[in-house]
Write a protein that holds these residues in place. Structure first.
Motif, PDB file in Angstrom:
ATOM      1  N   PHE A 138       0.821  -1.216   0.000  1.00 47.57           N
ATOM      2  CA  PHE A 138       0.000   0.000   0.000  1.00 47.57           C
ATOM      3  C   PHE A 138       0.858   1.270   0.000  1.00 47.57           C
ATOM      4  CE2 PHE A 138      -2.461  -3.380   1.998  1.00 47.57           C
ATOM      5  CZ  PHE A 138      -3.665  -3.302   1.319  1.00 47.57           C
ATOM      6  N   ASP A 139       2.160   1.098  -0.166  1.00 50.48           N
ATOM      7  CA  ASP A 139       3.107   2.229  -0.176  1.00 50.48           C
ATOM      8  C   ASP A 139       3.023   3.049   1.111  1.00 50.48           C
ATOM      9  OD1 ASP A 139       4.169   1.673  -2.721  1.00 50.48           O
ATOM     10  OD2 ASP A 139       2.504   2.705  -3.694  1.00 50.48           O
ATOM     11  N   ILE A 140       2.832   2.349   2.205  1.00 45.77           N
ATOM     12  CA  ILE A 140       2.826   2.989   3.522  1.00 45.77           C
ATOM     13  C   ILE A 140       4.162   2.669   4.200  1.00 45.77           C
ATOM     14  CG2 ILE A 140       1.719   3.102   5.789  1.00 45.77           C
ATOM     15  CD1 ILE A 140      -0.877   2.188   4.402  1.00 45.77           C
ATOM     16  N   VAL A 141       4.878   3.718   4.565  1.00 43.62           N
ATOM     17  CA  VAL A 141       6.210   3.547   5.148  1.00 43.62           C
ATOM     18  C   VAL A 141       6.110   3.450   6.672  1.00 43.62           C
ATOM     19  CG1 VAL A 141       8.493   4.595   5.420  1.00 43.62           C
ATOM     20  CG2 VAL A 141       7.244   4.852   3.269  1.00 43.62           C
ATOM     21  N   LEU A 142       6.828   2.499   7.239  1.00 47.22           N
ATOM     22  CA  LEU A 142       6.910   2.383   8.696  1.00 47.22           C
ATOM     23  C   LEU A 142       8.216   3.051   9.139  1.00 47.22           C
ATOM     24  CD1 LEU A 142       5.834   1.381  11.360  1.00 47.22           C
ATOM     25  CD2 LEU A 142       6.835  -0.873  10.887  1.00 47.22           C
ATOM     26  N   HIS A 143       8.108   4.255   9.695  1.00 47.67           N
ATOM     27  CA  HIS A 143       9.299   5.032  10.053  1.00 47.67           C
ATOM     28  C   HIS A 143      10.019   4.488  11.283  1.00 47.67           C
ATOM     29  CE1 HIS A 143       9.194   8.051   7.066  1.00 47.67           C
ATOM     30  NE2 HIS A 143       8.154   8.733   7.517  1.00 47.67           N
ATOM     31  N   ASP A 144       9.258   4.115  12.303  1.00 43.34           N
ATOM     32  CA  ASP A 144       9.901   3.688  13.552  1.00 43.34           C
ATOM     33  C   ASP A 144       8.881   2.995  14.440  1.00 43.34           C
ATOM     34  OD1 ASP A 144      11.844   3.354  15.512  1.00 43.34           O
ATOM     35  OD2 ASP A 144      12.409   5.473  15.582  1.00 43.34           O
ATOM     36  N   HIS A 145       9.411   2.330  15.443  1.00 47.26           N
ATOM     37  CA  HIS A 145       8.581   1.723  16.485  1.00 47.26           C
ATOM     38  C   HIS A 145       9.241   2.100  17.807  1.00 47.26           C
ATOM     39  CE1 HIS A 145       6.397  -2.116  18.136  1.00 47.26           C
ATOM     40  NE2 HIS A 145       6.269  -1.067  18.924  1.00 47.26           N
ATOM     41  N   LEU A 146       8.530   2.879  18.615  1.00 42.12           N
ATOM     42  CA  LEU A 146       9.054   3.328  19.901  1.00 42.12           C
ATOM     43  C   LEU A 146       8.488   2.473  21.030  1.00 42.12           C
ATOM     44  CD1 LEU A 146       8.616   7.205  19.492  1.00 42.12           C
ATOM     45  CD2 LEU A 146      10.660   5.829  19.006  1.00 42.12           C
ATOM     46  N   VAL A 147       9.367   2.070  21.930  1.00 45.49           N
ATOM     47  CA  VAL A 147       8.946   1.335  23.127  1.00 45.49           C
ATOM     48  C   VAL A 147       9.206   2.239  24.326  1.00 45.49           C
ATOM     49  CG1 VAL A 147       9.161  -0.761  24.494  1.00 45.49           C
ATOM     50  CG2 VAL A 147       9.591  -0.841  22.030  1.00 45.49           C
ATOM     51  N   ILE A 148       8.146   2.569  25.040  1.00 43.16           N
ATOM     52  CA  ILE A 148       8.224   3.515  26.149  1.00 43.16           C
ATOM     53  C   ILE A 148       8.251   2.771  27.483  1.00 43.16           C
ATOM     54  CG2 ILE A 148       7.158   5.524  27.242  1.00 43.16           C
ATOM     55  CD1 ILE A 148       7.877   6.028  24.321  1.00 43.16           C
ATOM     56  N   ALA A 149       9.263   3.046  28.287  1.00 43.27           N
ATOM     57  CA  ALA A 149       9.320   2.529  29.654  1.00 43.27           C
ATOM     58  C   ALA A 149       9.367   3.709  30.617  1.00 43.27           C
ATOM     59  CB  ALA A 149      10.529   1.623  29.845  1.00 43.27           C
ATOM     60  N   ARG A 150       9.329   3.429  31.889  1.00 44.33           N
ATOM     61  CA  ARG A 150       9.258   4.501  32.888  1.00 44.33           C
ATOM     62  C   ARG A 150      10.442   5.461  32.765  1.00 44.33           C
ATOM     63  NH1 ARG A 150       6.717   4.970  37.978  1.00 44.33           N
ATOM     64  NH2 ARG A 150       7.144   7.062  38.747  1.00 44.33           N
ATOM     65  N   GLU A 151      11.648   4.915  32.577  1.00 36.60           N
ATOM     66  CA  GLU A 151      12.842   5.760  32.605  1.00 36.60           C
ATOM     67  C   GLU A 151      13.454   6.023  31.234  1.00 36.60           C
ATOM     68  OE1 GLU A 151      13.726   7.259  35.267  1.00 36.60           O
ATOM     69  OE2 GLU A 151      12.380   6.196  36.649  1.00 36.60           O
ATOM     70  N   ASN A 152      13.148   5.208  30.248  1.00 41.05           N
ATOM     71  CA  ASN A 152      13.801   5.390  28.939  1.00 41.05           C
ATOM     72  C   ASN A 152      12.902   4.963  27.797  1.00 41.05           C
ATOM     73  OD1 ASN A 152      13.911   2.685  29.561  1.00 41.05           O
ATOM     74  ND2 ASN A 152      15.950   2.360  28.780  1.00 41.05           N
ATOM     75  N   THR A 153      13.396   5.200  26.584  1.00 40.63           N
ATOM     76  CA  THR A 153      12.648   4.888  25.357  1.00 40.63           C
ATOM     77  C   THR A 153      13.581   4.186  24.376  1.00 40.63           C
ATOM     78  OG1 THR A 153      11.239   6.834  25.612  1.00 40.63           O
ATOM     79  CG2 THR A 153      11.354   5.865  23.425  1.00 40.63           C
ATOM     80  N   ALA A 154      13.083   3.121  23.762  1.00 40.17           N
ATOM     81  CA  ALA A 154      13.863   2.413  22.744  1.00 40.17           C
ATOM     82  C   ALA A 154      13.260   2.689  21.366  1.00 40.17           C
ATOM     83  CB  ALA A 154      13.847   0.908  23.027  1.00 40.17           C
TER      84      ALA A 154
END
Length: 226
Positions: free
Chosen positions: A202-218
């Motif tokens: 569908f020509d939809i780009v997946l830029h990123d996947h963020l994982v949020i925790a209490r102290e940090n983000t991946a």
């Protein structure tokens, strides 16, 4: 009368301190006191504010706590709990205003801040999708999965269906780890790979996947997983 005069004097001193020195000059419980003044006008709210911070960790934890847990703190009624939930709603709305309609590349830190405001204190997993237009401007943010403390169901075809409904050209996935460890799980990695493949026709780009925790983000992109 003497107690009432003492409370009024204390409240006035806190208000003056906030006005003259700003919020950074006040402890978390003092800021919470100032907020509680309007919900509990005729009572010393310092013990309540301190108990709330002790129970839930910080202001963010208090704001994110469910009403049924807030009312277990002595002095917090359902009305007061509802007032406290307003803090979270206002925080999310203000953070969202910093990113909605703006290119995510030039406002990336604000975007991450918005995601952290929404998810870092959540006690169960949420899976959210940020939908972007052709200029990478945020046009919508939807929760497409809610779950337990360690799992939220995700359906790739539903994500694509919503992307097409928004006429989105790109996506950023966001979910939280209430456990406190932002490291992506193998399930996270496999789901993200599957979703990227489903989006491709569908020509939809997946830029990123963020994982949020209490102290940090991946970030999947930073980690080389995307």
């Amino acid at each position: 009368m003497r107690d009432a005069a003492h409370h009024n004097g204390h409240r006035q001193r806190l208000r003056e301190k906030l006005t003259l020195a700003g919020g950074d000059a006040l402890h978390d419980y003092e800021l919470l006191e100032l907020y509680l003044f309007r919900a509990i006008p005729r009572r010393d709210v310092k013990p309540i504010a301190k108990d709330l911070i002790h129970r839930f960790g910080d202001l963010g934890g208090v704001a994110a706590a469910p009403v049924e847990q807030l009312v277990t703190v002595k002095g917090v009624s359902e009305k007061t709990a509802a007032e406290l939930k307003l803090i979270q709603a206002l925080s999310e709305r203000l953070a969202r205003e910093q990113v909605i309609g703006r290119p995510v590349i030039s406002s990336w830190s604000a975007l991450v801040g918005y995601c952290r405001t929404a998810l870092q204190h959540a006690r169960t997993e949420q899976f959210r999708v940020l939908f972007l237009d052709r200029k990478n401007r945020l046009i919508a943010d939807e929760i497409l999965g809610r779950g337990t403390i360690d799992h939220a169901p995700v359906y790739p075809r539903e994500v694509v269906k919503r992307a097409l409904a928004h006429e989105a050209s790109a996506l950023i996935l966001v979910h939280n780890h209430p456990s406190g460890d932002a490291t992506p799980s193998q399930t996270d990695i496999e789901m993200t790979k599957t979703l990227a493949e489903v989006c491709q026709p569908f020509d939809i780009v997946l830029h990123d996947h963020l994982v949020i925790a209490r102290e940090n983000t991946a970030s999947f992109k930073t980690l080389g997983l995307l």
